[in-house]
Design a protein around this motif. Structure first.
Motif, PDB file in Angstrom:
ATOM      1  N   THR A   3       0.828  -1.204   0.000  1.00 10.21           N
ATOM      2  CA  THR A   3       0.000   0.000   0.000  1.00 10.21           C
ATOM      3  C   THR A   3       0.860   1.251   0.000  1.00 10.21           C
ATOM      4  O   THR A   3       0.606   2.196  -0.761  1.00 10.21           O
ATOM      5  CB  THR A   3      -0.924   0.003   1.235  1.00 10.21           C
ATOM      6  N   ALA A   4       1.896   1.266   0.833  1.00 10.18           N
ATOM      7  CA  ALA A   4       2.783   2.435   0.900  1.00 10.18           C
ATOM      8  C   ALA A   4       3.534   2.621  -0.415  1.00 10.18           C
ATOM      9  O   ALA A   4       3.703   3.751  -0.894  1.00 10.18           O
ATOM     10  CB  ALA A   4       3.767   2.266   2.056  1.00 10.18           C
ATOM     11  N   ARG A   5       3.985   1.529  -1.008  1.00 12.18           N
ATOM     12  CA  ARG A   5       4.728   1.615  -2.263  1.00 12.18           C
ATOM     13  C   ARG A   5       3.851   2.174  -3.387  1.00 12.18           C
ATOM     14  O   ARG A   5       4.278   3.049  -4.161  1.00 12.18           O
ATOM     15  CB  ARG A   5       5.266   0.237  -2.640  1.00 12.18           C
ATOM     16  N   LEU A   6       2.623   1.695  -3.472  1.00 13.81           N
ATOM     17  CA  LEU A   6       1.710   2.201  -4.495  1.00 13.81           C
ATOM     18  C   LEU A   6       1.376   3.669  -4.263  1.00 13.81           C
ATOM     19  O   LEU A   6       1.253   4.451  -5.219  1.00 13.81           O
ATOM     20  CB  LEU A   6       0.430   1.359  -4.510  1.00 13.81           C
ATOM     21  N   TYR A   7       1.232   4.038  -2.988  1.00 17.89           N
ATOM     22  CA  TYR A   7       0.905   5.431  -2.676  1.00 17.89           C
ATOM     23  C   TYR A   7       2.029   6.360  -3.138  1.00 17.89           C
ATOM     24  O   TYR A   7       1.787   7.407  -3.741  1.00 17.89           O
ATOM     25  CB  TYR A   7       0.687   5.584  -1.176  1.00 17.89           C
ATOM     26  N   LEU A   8       3.274   5.964  -2.872  1.00 19.04           N
ATOM     27  CA  LEU A   8       4.408   6.782  -3.294  1.00 19.04           C
ATOM     28  C   LEU A   8       4.502   6.849  -4.819  1.00 19.04           C
ATOM     29  O   LEU A   8       4.894   7.880  -5.376  1.00 19.04           O
ATOM     30  CB  LEU A   8       5.698   6.220  -2.704  1.00 19.04           C
ATOM     31  N   ARG A   9       4.134   5.772  -5.491  1.00 22.10           N
ATOM     32  CA  ARG A   9       4.154   5.798  -6.959  1.00 22.10           C
ATOM     33  C   ARG A   9       3.090   6.742  -7.507  1.00 22.10           C
ATOM     34  O   ARG A   9       3.321   7.452  -8.494  1.00 22.10           O
ATOM     35  CB  ARG A   9       3.941   4.390  -7.506  1.00 22.10           C
ATOM     36  N   LEU A  10       1.927   6.754  -6.877  1.00 24.44           N
ATOM     37  CA  LEU A  10       0.884   7.685  -7.292  1.00 24.44           C
ATOM     38  C   LEU A  10       1.330   9.133  -7.090  1.00 24.44           C
ATOM     39  O   LEU A  10       1.148   9.987  -7.965  1.00 24.44           O
ATOM     40  CB  LEU A  10      -0.401   7.425  -6.495  1.00 24.44           C
ATOM     41  N   LEU A  11       1.905   9.402  -5.932  1.00 23.43           N
ATOM     42  CA  LEU A  11       2.410  10.751  -5.667  1.00 23.43           C
ATOM     43  C   LEU A  11       3.527  11.118  -6.640  1.00 23.43           C
ATOM     44  O   LEU A  11       3.607  12.256  -7.109  1.00 23.43           O
ATOM     45  CB  LEU A  11       2.914  10.856  -4.233  1.00 23.43           C
ATOM     46  N   GLY A  12       4.386  10.153  -6.921  1.00 24.58           N
ATOM     47  CA  GLY A  12       5.495  10.414  -7.837  1.00 24.58           C
ATOM     48  C   GLY A  12       5.020  10.805  -9.223  1.00 24.58           C
ATOM     49  O   GLY A  12       5.610  11.688  -9.864  1.00 24.58           O
ATOM     50  N   ALA A  13       3.953  10.180  -9.692  1.00 21.35           N
ATOM     51  CA  ALA A  13       3.413  10.524 -11.009  1.00 21.35           C
ATOM     52  C   ALA A  13       2.927  11.966 -11.036  1.00 21.35           C
ATOM     53  O   ALA A  13       3.201  12.720 -11.988  1.00 21.35           O
ATOM     54  CB  ALA A  13       2.277   9.564 -11.365  1.00 21.35           C
TER      55      ALA A  13
END
Length: 262
Positions: A3-13
């Motif tokens: 969940t944390a990894r996906l959240y950071l990827r969303l923010l990164g985009a």
């Protein structure tokens, strides 16, 4: 971890898309720094006339300003999308979030990145550091650990209050977060020592809307100053309560969601 990894990827985009406009990024970051500089100039002018405010010195108040700025910076940088929740509800954008295998609250929070959060984190950290450097603090392993824990808890309180107040949009028929913004403005009062306010306002900032646990109580404990300094140790408990209350309010609001009908 997923969940944390996906959240950071969303923010990164979203962050990469914002960096496409470098001038906007630099202007916003500079403006945020200037706002904090104006706050320091205001405090310096105030304390040039009075040496203390209810026993609180210039540098202790600077630390309170820094704690609020740091908490707001983390909220803006990592959870700025929650300020769009009212608009997402009004337009029916939550329909997309509900069918994805990811928490709705995190999807909503990750729809935007507040670049100004970077400046607030940097300046807020510098203000806290400068205040500590000019304060006579007796450091010990326990006080260092407690200080870090209180700072993290203060950030959790700020983010939780933002989520809870924005979740009120499920009950309010408005495409803008006016209620959340009004309470956010109330939170600015936490930049100053709680002891200078009347009893009713102390009750609001200390218990009803515990903004004082973002700045005043943690700073009082770290500096070992004030008669209520021991309340700073309750900051992690207040953070847990605020996080639980925010999650409950959001879930209750989500049950009321009826889409936009299109």
């Amino acid at each position: 971890m997923r969940t944390a990894r996906l959240y950071l990827r969303l923010l990164g985009a979203h962050f990469r898309s914002l960096l496409e406009y470098e001038a906007d990024f630099l202007i916003l970051a500079t403006a945020t720094v200037l706002m904090q500089v104006v706050n320091i100039v205001f405090l310096a002018a105030l304390f040039a006339k009075v040496p203390e405010i209810n026993g609180w010195t210039f540098w202790s108040v600077v630390m309170m300003f820094g704690a609020v700025a740091l908490a707001e910076g983390v909220g803006s940088l990592f959870f700025d999308g929650m300020w769009s929740l009212a608009w997402q509800i009004n337009r029916g954008d939550l329909d997309y979030f509900l069918v994805r295998p990811y928490p709705v609250a995190l999807q909503s929070s990750s729809t935007n990145v507040g670049i100004n959060g970077l400046s607030n984190i940097l300046v807020g950290g510098l203000m806290i550091g400068a205040g500590l450097a000019h304060s006579d603090v007796v450091w010990s392993p326990w006080r260092v650990t407690a200080g870090v824990l209180l700072l993290i808890s203060a950030v959790v309180i700020k983010v939780s209050i933002n989520l809870a107040t924005n979740a009120a949009s499920f009950w309010l028929a408005s495409p803008s977060p006016l209620f959340a913004f009004a309470l956010h403005q109330v939170g600015d009062l936490a930049r100053f020592p709680l002891s200078i306010y009347p009893f009713a306002l102390k009750a609001v900032l200390g218990f009803a809307l515990p903004f004082a646990f973002i700045s005043f109580f943690p700073i009082a404990y770290v500096l070992d100053s004030g008669g209520s300094k021991w309340l700073g140790l309750l900051t992690p408990l207040v953070a847990a309560y605020c996080a639980g209350a925010a999650a409950l309010i959001f879930r209750r609001g989500l049950r009321r969601y009826e889409s936009a009908g299109n």
